[in-house]
Enzyme design. Sequence first.
Site, PDB file in Angstrom:
ATOM      1  N   ARG A  21       0.841  -1.212   0.000  1.00 22.13           N
ATOM      2  CA  ARG A  21       0.000   0.000   0.000  1.00 22.13           C
ATOM      3  C   ARG A  21       0.871   1.257   0.000  1.00 22.13           C
ATOM      4  NH1 ARG A  21      -1.806   3.002   4.505  1.00 22.13           N
ATOM      5  NH2 ARG A  21      -3.833   4.027   4.275  1.00 22.13           N
ATOM      6  N   ALA A  22       1.927   1.220   0.836  1.00 25.27           N
ATOM      7  CA  ALA A  22       2.810   2.390   0.919  1.00 25.27           C
ATOM      8  C   ALA A  22       3.579   2.586  -0.384  1.00 25.27           C
ATOM      9  CB  ALA A  22       3.781   2.219   2.094  1.00 25.27           C
ATOM     10  N   ASP A 127      10.573 -15.217  10.370  1.00 21.45           N
ATOM     11  CA  ASP A 127      11.725 -15.853  11.025  1.00 21.45           C
ATOM     12  C   ASP A 127      12.677 -14.842  11.682  1.00 21.45           C
ATOM     13  OD1 ASP A 127      10.574 -18.061   9.864  1.00 21.45           O
ATOM     14  OD2 ASP A 127      12.065 -18.256   8.271  1.00 21.45           O
ATOM     15  N   ARG A 162      -0.511 -29.946  33.538  1.00 20.29           N
ATOM     16  CA  ARG A 162       0.106 -30.486  32.328  1.00 20.29           C
ATOM     17  C   ARG A 162       1.286 -29.634  31.841  1.00 20.29           C
ATOM     18  NH1 ARG A 162      -5.412 -32.165  29.074  1.00 20.29           N
ATOM     19  NH2 ARG A 162      -5.506 -34.264  29.918  1.00 20.29           N
ATOM     20  N   GLU A 187       8.650 -21.773  30.223  1.00 18.31           N
ATOM     21  CA  GLU A 187       9.790 -22.224  31.022  1.00 18.31           C
ATOM     22  C   GLU A 187      11.075 -22.359  30.203  1.00 18.31           C
ATOM     23  OE1 GLU A 187       6.609 -23.117  32.007  1.00 18.31           O
ATOM     24  OE2 GLU A 187       7.182 -21.804  33.656  1.00 18.31           O
TER      25      GLU A 187
HETATM   26  O1  F6P Z   1      10.210 -18.582   6.238  1.00 15.87           O
HETATM   27  C1  F6P Z   1       8.941 -18.489   6.793  1.00 15.87           C
HETATM   28  C2  F6P Z   1       8.412 -19.862   7.177  1.00 15.87           C
HETATM   29  O2  F6P Z   1       7.133 -19.691   7.767  1.00 15.87           O
HETATM   30  C3  F6P Z   1       9.319 -20.699   8.067  1.00 15.87           C
HETATM   31  O3  F6P Z   1       9.250 -20.317   9.421  1.00 15.87           O
HETATM   32  C4  F6P Z   1       8.823 -22.087   7.780  1.00 15.87           C
HETATM   33  O4  F6P Z   1       9.816 -23.034   8.036  1.00 15.87           O
HETATM   34  C5  F6P Z   1       8.466 -22.021   6.325  1.00 15.87           C
HETATM   35  O5  F6P Z   1       8.257 -20.658   6.015  1.00 15.87           O
HETATM   36  C6  F6P Z   1       7.245 -22.816   5.939  1.00 15.87           C
HETATM   37  O6  F6P Z   1       7.152 -22.756   4.547  1.00 15.87           O
HETATM   38  P1  F6P Z   1       5.837 -23.119   3.728  1.00 15.87           P
HETATM   39  O7  F6P Z   1       4.826 -22.039   3.966  1.00 15.87           O
HETATM   40  O8  F6P Z   1       6.298 -23.142   2.319  1.00 15.87           O
HETATM   41  O9  F6P Z   1       5.339 -24.430   4.238  1.00 15.87           O
END
Ligand code: F6P
Length: 320
Positions: A21-22, A127, A162, A187
Amino acid sequence: MKRIAVLTSGGDCSGMNAAVRAVVRAGLASQVDIIGIYKGFQGLIDRLYENMTTKSVSNVLQRGGTFLQSARCLEMKTKAGLQLATANLKGMGVEGLIVIGGDGSLKGGYAIHQQGVPVIGIPASIDNDIPYTDMSLGVDTALNNIVSAVDNLKDTASSHDRAFVVETMGRGCGYLAVVATIASGAEYSLIPEEDYNLEVICEDLRRRYREGRSNSIILVAEGAGKAQDIADQIKDKIGFETRVIVLGHYQRGGSPTVFDRLLGARFGEAAIENMLKGNHGKMVGLKSAEIQLTNLEKVVKTKSRPIDPMLPLLANRLSV
Ligand code: F6P
């Protein structure tokens, strides 16, 4: 420059729509035609594109994913695919390309740049593994999704004494798992960047169980192993009954957070501005998230922090 194209590529993430959009609105404001390429580099090869108007990007800001759609395009990794993509761009009269995506997509963008079409990259991947930016688009929304899931899991876990082993995404990077651990009060996080000792972890979880804690949450970054395998290894050793959940693609969707909307707006506008200034062959990024100490005296004697004047300007420019 009179015509710039934009595409979203690789794994989608929240905030991509804000960036598109930007790009569109900042570009149009500078009298540049903006071409939206559908389905990432695949759409460039297959010539799936449309002229963008202000209206093309209305009502997309709040939506997750990418309205331009995305793809993981293997053909772009071949010489023939790269040449066809570049030729198609030139055939469309495109003088610059903005690529919104993760590491693989930025590599694709760089390859096109080397073919003589100016390219600017916008880092977008949950990521958060892209260098030279503190945050990539989509990370904050994904973190909020994970933390909200863990909050819910804690409710049910603590009703039953759990432990939950929760698998997060991140490919080879443990950022999501670590930050979500901090923010959710889990944890442990098991991440690919660090060795872990399951015996030590089990001992500590047993102690927690003996103390009468009602739940335990262990986040496993997908690059560090499978949640089910970890659960199988610990389930008889920690006292808590154990359950597994793989959050998977749930993490990637959803309405973008304010952080991701703002970052998308800033990245998109910066990409257009820099493209028009001739600063291409670059990636826009966010830097300066370091903790710094300032004398209290200086703090109390300084006027209130003004908002960055760029923010209202940007808001006005993009809300046409
Ligand atoms: O790179 C983004 C990501 O969501 C990763 O965290 C994951 O391993 C991968 O893409 C999953 O890829 P796809 O959507 O192709 O299954």
